[in-house]
Enzyme design. Structure first.
Site, PDB file in Angstrom:
ATOM      1  N   THR A  50      28.819  57.376  52.606  1.00 48.92           N
ATOM      2  CA  THR A  50      28.826  58.622  51.829  1.00 48.92           C
ATOM      3  C   THR A  50      27.720  59.567  52.274  1.00 48.92           C
ATOM      4  O   THR A  50      27.930  60.775  52.420  1.00 48.92           O
ATOM      5  CB  THR A  50      28.677  58.297  50.330  1.00 48.92           C
ATOM      6  OG1 THR A  50      29.793  57.517  49.915  1.00 48.92           O
ATOM      7  CG2 THR A  50      28.624  59.578  49.500  1.00 48.92           C
ATOM      8  N   GLY A  95      18.125  94.059  47.795  1.00 47.80           N
ATOM      9  CA  GLY A  95      16.875  93.319  47.687  1.00 47.80           C
ATOM     10  C   GLY A  95      15.795  93.865  48.603  1.00 47.80           C
ATOM     11  O   GLY A  95      16.063  94.259  49.749  1.00 47.80           O
ATOM     12  N   ALA A  96      14.569  93.883  48.096  1.00 46.52           N
ATOM     13  CA  ALA A  96      13.447  94.403  48.883  1.00 46.52           C
ATOM     14  C   ALA A  96      13.240  93.609  50.160  1.00 46.52           C
ATOM     15  O   ALA A  96      12.840  94.162  51.198  1.00 46.52           O
ATOM     16  CB  ALA A  96      12.182  94.386  48.031  1.00 46.52           C
ATOM     17  N   ASP A  97      13.492  92.316  50.129  1.00 47.60           N
ATOM     18  CA  ASP A  97      13.326  91.507  51.334  1.00 47.60           C
ATOM     19  C   ASP A  97      14.307  91.922  52.423  1.00 47.60           C
ATOM     20  O   ASP A  97      13.979  91.934  53.613  1.00 47.60           O
ATOM     21  CB  ASP A  97      13.481  90.020  51.008  1.00 47.60           C
ATOM     22  CG  ASP A  97      14.774  89.692  50.268  1.00 47.60           C
ATOM     23  OD1 ASP A  97      15.404  90.608  49.695  1.00 47.60           O
ATOM     24  OD2 ASP A  97      15.147  88.504  50.234  1.00 47.60           O
ATOM     25  N   ARG A  98      15.518  92.317  52.022  1.00 48.75           N
ATOM     26  CA  ARG A  98      16.515  92.757  52.992  1.00 48.75           C
ATOM     27  C   ARG A  98      16.102  94.083  53.632  1.00 48.75           C
ATOM     28  O   ARG A  98      16.309  94.299  54.826  1.00 48.75           O
ATOM     29  CB  ARG A  98      17.887  92.864  52.328  1.00 48.75           C
ATOM     30  CG  ARG A  98      18.430  91.533  51.807  1.00 48.75           C
ATOM     31  CD  ARG A  98      19.719  91.705  51.032  1.00 48.75           C
ATOM     32  NE  ARG A  98      20.803  92.180  51.892  1.00 48.75           N
ATOM     33  CZ  ARG A  98      21.980  92.602  51.413  1.00 48.75           C
ATOM     34  NH1 ARG A  98      22.197  92.616  50.096  1.00 48.75           N
ATOM     35  NH2 ARG A  98      22.915  93.011  52.243  1.00 48.75           N
ATOM     36  N   TYR A 129      24.809 103.860  52.264  1.00 45.48           N
ATOM     37  CA  TYR A 129      25.047 102.558  51.632  1.00 45.48           C
ATOM     38  C   TYR A 129      25.055 102.749  50.119  1.00 45.48           C
ATOM     39  O   TYR A 129      24.016 103.071  49.528  1.00 45.48           O
ATOM     40  CB  TYR A 129      23.964 101.558  52.047  1.00 45.48           C
ATOM     41  CG  TYR A 129      24.144 100.175  51.449  1.00 45.48           C
ATOM     42  CD1 TYR A 129      25.180  99.348  51.867  1.00 45.48           C
ATOM     43  CD2 TYR A 129      23.276  99.706  50.465  1.00 45.48           C
ATOM     44  CE1 TYR A 129      25.346  98.094  51.335  1.00 45.48           C
ATOM     45  CE2 TYR A 129      23.437  98.442  49.926  1.00 45.48           C
ATOM     46  CZ  TYR A 129      24.481  97.630  50.360  1.00 45.48           C
ATOM     47  OH  TYR A 129      24.641  96.383  49.820  1.00 45.48           O
TER      48      TYR A 129
END
Length: 212
Positions: free
Chosen positions: A142, A62-65, A55
């Site tokens: 609306t 991102g660290a979360d990923r 990759y």
């Protein structure tokens, strides 16, 4: 800030700290505060369970990923898509590599709240969207019209992206879903998914070699 960290954590003792942050200045403050303690960052180069070597965007991943895919591979056979529905909605794809799970890449979409808030911010007269409105798809005012676009359209967007991922891979995927909006939206999606509210925390624990 250093002051708030001191207030919160001054009475705590740490053997090691695992840092999973997508806010650079906050990560720097925490790293500085934790000097002298073993500090592990959730980064592709610090994990072994998933191969990130092919990759090219690892420096901006991102660290979360990273945490999400680490935990997600334990929940279903490959290929999987880890979907995290927060401020942004991320889709992270893991496929079978030569030596095990391999990170293939993903998709980043605006989160549900970002989509709901774009029209009030960008127009002169449209109000904030109340996502709790229950009405017909064809809105009769609306507020109903705006809520319909978000509540019906957002799950459809997610299904379309998952369809496109499957078409590109040439096979069906298993979907592992997490994040603050996941429980409410997963039932409205056509793709079946496994809901894991603690997915990111489970991935962080794996980096720390902690069994939950």
């Amino acid at each position: 800030s250093a002051e708030s960290l001191h207030t919160l954590l001054s009475d705590w003792g740490f053997r090691r700290v695992v840092l999973c942050s997508v806010v650079p200045w906050a990560a720097e403050e925490i790293s500085s505060f934790m000097k002298g303690v073993e500090l592990i960052h959730v980064r592709p180069e610090n994990v072994n369970e998933v191969d990130f070597s092919e990759y090219p965007g690892c420096s901006t991943l991102g660290a979360d990923r990273v945490a999400n895919v680490l935990a997600a591979v334990r929940y279903a056979p490959l290929p999987i898509v880890a979907v995290d529905m927060g401020t942004a909605t991320t889709f992270d794809v893991v496929v079978q590599g030569a030596a095990g799970p391999k990170f293939a890449g993903g998709i980043i979409a605006p989160g549900l709240s970002a989509v709901a808030g774009c029209l009030p911010r960008c127009t002169a007269q449209l109000p904030s969207v109340n996502l709790n409105i229950e009405g017909p798809v064809i809105g009769r005012n609306t507020e109903e019209a705006m809520a319909s676009a978000v509540c019906v359209g957002y799950p459809g967007m997610m299904d379309s992206l998952l369809d496109a991922i499957e078409a590109e891979l040439g096979e069906r995927v298993h979907v592992i879903i997490t994040g603050g909006d996941a429980a409410g939206l997963a039932p409205a999606m056509r793709h079946m998914s496994t809901l894991v509210p603690s997915l990111t925390l489970e991935g962080i624990a794996q980096v720390a070699h902690i069994s939950l």
